[in-house]
Write an enzyme that holds these catalytic residues in place. Structure first.
Site, PDB file in Angstrom:
ATOM      1  N   LYS A 153       0.852  -1.193   0.000  1.00  0.00           N
ATOM      2  CA  LYS A 153       0.000   0.000   0.000  1.00  0.00           C
ATOM      3  C   LYS A 153       0.888   1.244   0.000  1.00  0.00           C
ATOM      4  O   LYS A 153       1.924   1.269   0.666  1.00  0.00           O
ATOM      5  CB  LYS A 153      -0.897  -0.025   1.235  1.00  0.00           C
ATOM      6  N   SER A 204      -9.738   2.042   2.727  1.00  0.00           N
ATOM      7  CA  SER A 204      -8.834   2.755   1.864  1.00  0.00           C
ATOM      8  C   SER A 204      -7.808   1.866   1.143  1.00  0.00           C
ATOM      9  O   SER A 204      -7.202   2.308   0.180  1.00  0.00           O
ATOM     10  CB  SER A 204      -8.077   3.796   2.695  1.00  0.00           C
ATOM     11  N   SER A 212      -9.901  -0.372   7.006  1.00  0.00           N
ATOM     12  CA  SER A 212      -9.364  -0.258   5.642  1.00  0.00           C
ATOM     13  C   SER A 212      -8.723  -1.507   5.057  1.00  0.00           C
ATOM     14  O   SER A 212      -8.398  -1.530   3.877  1.00  0.00           O
ATOM     15  CB  SER A 212      -8.369   0.887   5.569  1.00  0.00           C
TER      16      SER A 212
END
Ligand code: GLN
Length: 481
Positions: free
Chosen positions: A82, A157, A181
């Site tokens: 990420k 996210s 997330s």
């Protein structure tokens, strides 16, 4: 073996094949790169792809394996990171303009741990700007689409990480979870993900959103992979003062112990108003399945459920407003081209560098921390957090695992969420409590709805009880229809 066949393996299976010289590390990487080339134009899971770098890493890891210097259950497996986790020499943007050209000089501890275990980094995945959001639509570099249906969001996210795993553009990925997330996009993309107990994985090198809530965790194809990745990523790290010295991070042990005699509680409050009927049915069917395998399942009342969202958003925004103060255009990141004087430089750099959702949260956070409102909002939220923790501690005196839905609905259509942020925030109802209480929680796919979109089942555990939830999730997964 064709590259397509290679892509079907889980991370642990691929590592096994690499170990036995049935597949080379380079072939594994090529399998992912081929899919990245095919799928990226539509899905857009990645902000940055490191094609050459990945092939180089593959050659080095193969050498180490051949010399017998590497012996881990994940050696040689290509993965994605990420884009809020710092990677030395590799651009790290948090999907924000303000960090568009930021190249870190160090690597996040969790990523380093995986690299030591032989991970090949393919690239950095798209996300909601600074991990604030539930759809990956707030990224400054374009949206990510859900591989199951391209008109729908992948969640957020960590939407890029979850879409990349679902679309076979990597074998696993790292995400971060401040209020859901990892689990929410995991549910929307039909993949498995776990947020460990706070302090299990070092946050060193994770660009902070809400520091008291943030945890890094794996996103993968199944429970076994998640356990293996978490085992490799977890460490006690003096560079993160909240990291814990745990001796029980052998998460892959005991996976197959089954659920016989296990006490599983379902909060009745999680099945009520607002929950999509098909997801409710899937959760109840999962409960039946676990019961069949010998678990004792019952509904119970978990108090304070309605206070979790307000407490979470007050605390997360307060911490974000403070954490994001460092992006001022001085030392690194975006600086406005034209300005007069220092204050205007700050103001213009931040106004131009941050997107709307991030600004909303900085304003909300600054407001709840301001002297006139601190007691009324921030302190009250902290007290609520303590009560929520207490309610969970009490529940875990009675139950080994808490079972429920991961999200109230399946993935919404692209463009439908951001116009009503409050409604979007309510979608975090089942995930934020684990962060407020610091507890481990994971999502496991539990079928598709009528529209063919994945649904997620959430397993929550008491502090340090990752093994119990992995064990229950594994038992469910083995008999999933
Ligand atoms: N959707 C939640 C938020 O927007 C959770 C985000 C996260 O876990 N990073 O804050």
């Amino acid at each position: 073996m064709s590259l397509k066949e290679i892509r079907q393996f889980t991370a642990v299976q691929l590592a096994e094949k690499i170990k036995h010289r049935e597949i080379s590390v380079t072939e594994g990487v090529q399998a992912s790169l081929e899919q990245i080339r095919d799928a990226e134009p539509e899905i857009h899971s990645y902000v940055t792809v490191e094609e050459e770098g990945a092939l180089q890493q593959a050659a080095e890891i193969q050498k180490k394996l051949d010399r017998g210097e590497l012996d881990s259950i994940l050696a040689g497996v290509p993965m994605a990171v990420k884009d809020n986790l710092c990677t030395e020499g590799l651009r790290t943007t948090c999907s924000s303009r303000i960090l568009e050209n930021f190249v870190p000089t160090y690597t996040a501890e969790a990523v380093l741990n995986l690299q030591k275990a032989g991970a090949v980094i393919l690239g950095k995945t798209n996300m909601d700007e600074f991990a604030m959001g539930s759809t990956t639509e707030t990224s400054a570099f374009g949206i990510t689409r859900n591989p199951w249906n391209r008109d729908h969001v992948p969640g957020g996210s960590s939407g890029g990480s979850c879409a990349a795993v679902a679309a076979q553009e990597c074998f696993y990925a790292l995400g971060s979870d401040t209020g859901g997330s990892i689990r929410q996009p995991g549910a929307f993309c039909g993949v498995t993900g776990i947020k460990p107990t706070y302090g299990t994985v070092s946050r060193y090198g994770l660009i902070a959103y809400g520091s008291s809530l943030d945890q890094i965790g794996p996103i993968a194809k199944d429970v076994t992979d998640c356990a293996a990745i978490l085992e490799m990523a977890a460490s006690w790290d003096k560079k993160d003062s909240t990291s814990l010295n745990r001796k029980d991070t052998d998460f892959t042990s005991g996976l197959k112990n089954g659920v016989k005699g296990m006490k599983i509680g379902i909060p009745g409050d999680y099945l009520g108003e607002g929950l999509n009927g098909e997801i409710r049915e899937a959760v109840l069917a999962a409960a039946k399945e676990l019961e069949k395998q010998g678990a004792l399942v019952e509904e119970f009342d978990l108090s304070l459920v309605e206070y979790a969202i307000p407490a979470y958003y007050v605390i997360a925004c307060a911490e974000a407003s403070s954490n994001l103060a460092r992006f001022d255009g001085v030392k690194y990141g975006y600086r406005s081209r034209e300005y007069e004087g220092l204050h205007q430089m700050y103001r213009k750099s931040r106004s131009e560098g941050f997107g709307a959702e991030v600004k909303r949260r900085i304003m909300l956070g600054s407001f709840v921390l301001s002297s006139g409102y601190y007691d009324a909002y921030y302190l009250k939220a902290l007290r609520t957090k303590a009560l929520i923790k207490q309610a969970f501690d009490q529940a875990f005196e009675k139950y080994d695992v808490i079972l429920g839905p991961t999200t109230p609905s399946t993935a919404p259509e692209i463009g439908k969420s951001l116009c009503d942020p409050l409604k979007m925030y309510l979608g975090d109802i089942y995930t934020v409590s684990a962060n407020l209480a610091g507890l481990p929680a994971m999502t496991v796919p539990c079928g598709l709805d009528k529209k063919g979109l994945p649904m997620g089942l959430q397993f929550m555990g008491g502090c340090f009880q990752e093994k119990k939830i992995l064990q229950a999730a594994y038992a469910f997964e083995q008999n999933r229809r």
